[in-house]
Enzyme design. Sequence first.
Site, PDB file in Angstrom:
ATOM      1  N   LYS A  12     -24.031  91.809 -26.460  1.00  7.70           N
ATOM      2  CA  LYS A  12     -23.594  91.925 -25.065  1.00  7.70           C
ATOM      3  C   LYS A  12     -23.029  90.587 -24.650  1.00  7.70           C
ATOM      4  O   LYS A  12     -23.694  89.552 -24.717  1.00  7.70           O
ATOM      5  CB  LYS A  12     -24.773  92.320 -24.166  1.00  7.70           C
ATOM      6  CG  LYS A  12     -24.347  92.791 -22.801  1.00  7.70           C
ATOM      7  CD  LYS A  12     -23.566  94.096 -22.862  1.00  7.70           C
ATOM      8  CE  LYS A  12     -24.392  95.317 -22.525  1.00  7.70           C
ATOM      9  NZ  LYS A  12     -23.696  96.565 -22.856  1.00  7.70           N
ATOM     10  N   GLN A 213     -20.336  89.841   8.132  1.00  9.12           N
ATOM     11  CA  GLN A 213     -19.436  89.817   9.273  1.00  9.12           C
ATOM     12  C   GLN A 213     -19.956  88.838  10.334  1.00  9.12           C
ATOM     13  O   GLN A 213     -19.188  88.067  10.927  1.00  9.12           O
ATOM     14  CB  GLN A 213     -19.319  91.229   9.889  1.00  9.12           C
ATOM     15  CG  GLN A 213     -18.551  92.231   9.042  1.00  9.12           C
ATOM     16  CD  GLN A 213     -19.393  92.995   8.021  1.00  9.12           C
ATOM     17  OE1 GLN A 213     -20.414  92.503   7.532  1.00  9.12           O
ATOM     18  NE2 GLN A 213     -18.955  94.197   7.670  1.00  9.12           N
TER      19      GLN A 213
HETATM   20  O1  LIG Z   1     -22.949  91.953   4.980  1.00  8.21           O
HETATM   21  C1  LIG Z   1     -22.593  93.077   4.587  1.00  8.21           C
HETATM   22  N1  LIG Z   1     -21.667  93.761   5.296  1.00  8.21           N
HETATM   23  C2  LIG Z   1     -21.237  94.993   4.929  1.00  8.21           C
HETATM   24  O2  LIG Z   1     -20.381  95.608   5.615  1.00  8.21           O
HETATM   25  C3  LIG Z   1     -21.808  95.554   3.765  1.00  8.21           C
HETATM   26  N2  LIG Z   1     -21.617  96.729   3.119  1.00  8.21           N
HETATM   27  C4  LIG Z   1     -22.430  96.718   2.034  1.00  8.21           C
HETATM   28  O3  LIG Z   1     -22.511  97.652   1.212  1.00  8.21           O
HETATM   29  N3  LIG Z   1     -23.139  95.566   1.969  1.00  8.21           N
HETATM   30  C5  LIG Z   1     -22.768  94.823   3.047  1.00  8.21           C
HETATM   31  N4  LIG Z   1     -23.141  93.594   3.455  1.00  8.21           N
END
Ligand SMILES: O=c1[nH]c(=O)c2[nH]c(=O)[nH]c2[nH]1
Length: 285
Positions: A12, A213
């Site tokens: 691997k 976000q």
């Molecule tokens: O911080 C995150 N935002 C998302 O919109 C998202 N979507 C996801 O699957 N993991 C995460 N983490």
Amino acid sequence: MAITLGGNQYGKAEVRLVRVDRDGERHRVTDLNVSVALSGDLTGTHLTGDNSKVLPTDTQKNTVYAFARDGIGEVEEFGLRLGEHFVRSQPSIHRARVGFEQYSWDRIGDRPHSFSRNGSGTRTAVVTWSEDGVQVVSGLTGLTVMNTTDSEFWGYIKDGYTTLPETHDRILATAVDAKWRHHTHPADWAESFEQAKDDLLTAFAETHSLSLQQTLYAMGRRVLDKQPGIAEIRLALPNKHHFLVDLSPFGLDNPNEVFFAADRPYGLIEGTVRRDDLPEGDAVW
Ligand SMILES: O=c1[nH]c(=O)c2[nH]c(=O)[nH]c2[nH]1
């Protein structure tokens, strides 16, 4: 003409392994790309497809993760443990080559669980000069950072296709791509750049994140707060997922220590943070 099987090996390649040592508050990170190649009595599988002497590469990968549960130490030591295991446990395997790439991480400031990848990050700039005006966009790309705690993700939509478990303690890692547009020119471009970079790192490290976000907005906001001459910042943050490896099939627990660092697919979180009292500008980004 006699034809025969020549030298061969299999294994691997590029097992991406991140281990977080959490002895107390101050975490340590070991970030490896491990490649295993075994050789030995493997004529059967090549000539007739008899796999009775083949230790699957999938098993080799699992072994790397399972051995990491006990700690990694120096890669040479980890390699010795793995190599000895493969050869001693399998009569058909006579040689194990275990290769490593180790990525080193620096602490962000002296913080206990925030890191930036050593040597990462490229400074960028785009200057647009026309009779109508001049625009300067500064930036950086590929600045890889990680928080080994203080990140959660829960409370999201669940539909018939959702499998992602909610988490209150995950690794948050990203490679920051940021561009910011100057409304006025700073006295010192280098100082302005260093300030912006420091603000991005500080906001990343100090935000207890409920989503990438939210972290994005906090990072952009801090850059604008500290430099009134910056009109807007655009951020693109790939969510570099670190999945906790399920070691239970091997009778091991995994208290948030051994992770598979996936490279793709990745979430890509993009957004602009801007001053709403300034014109949008017509910069070329
Ligand atoms: O911080 C995150 N935002 C998302 O919109 C998202 N979507 C996801 O699957 N993991 C995460 N983490």
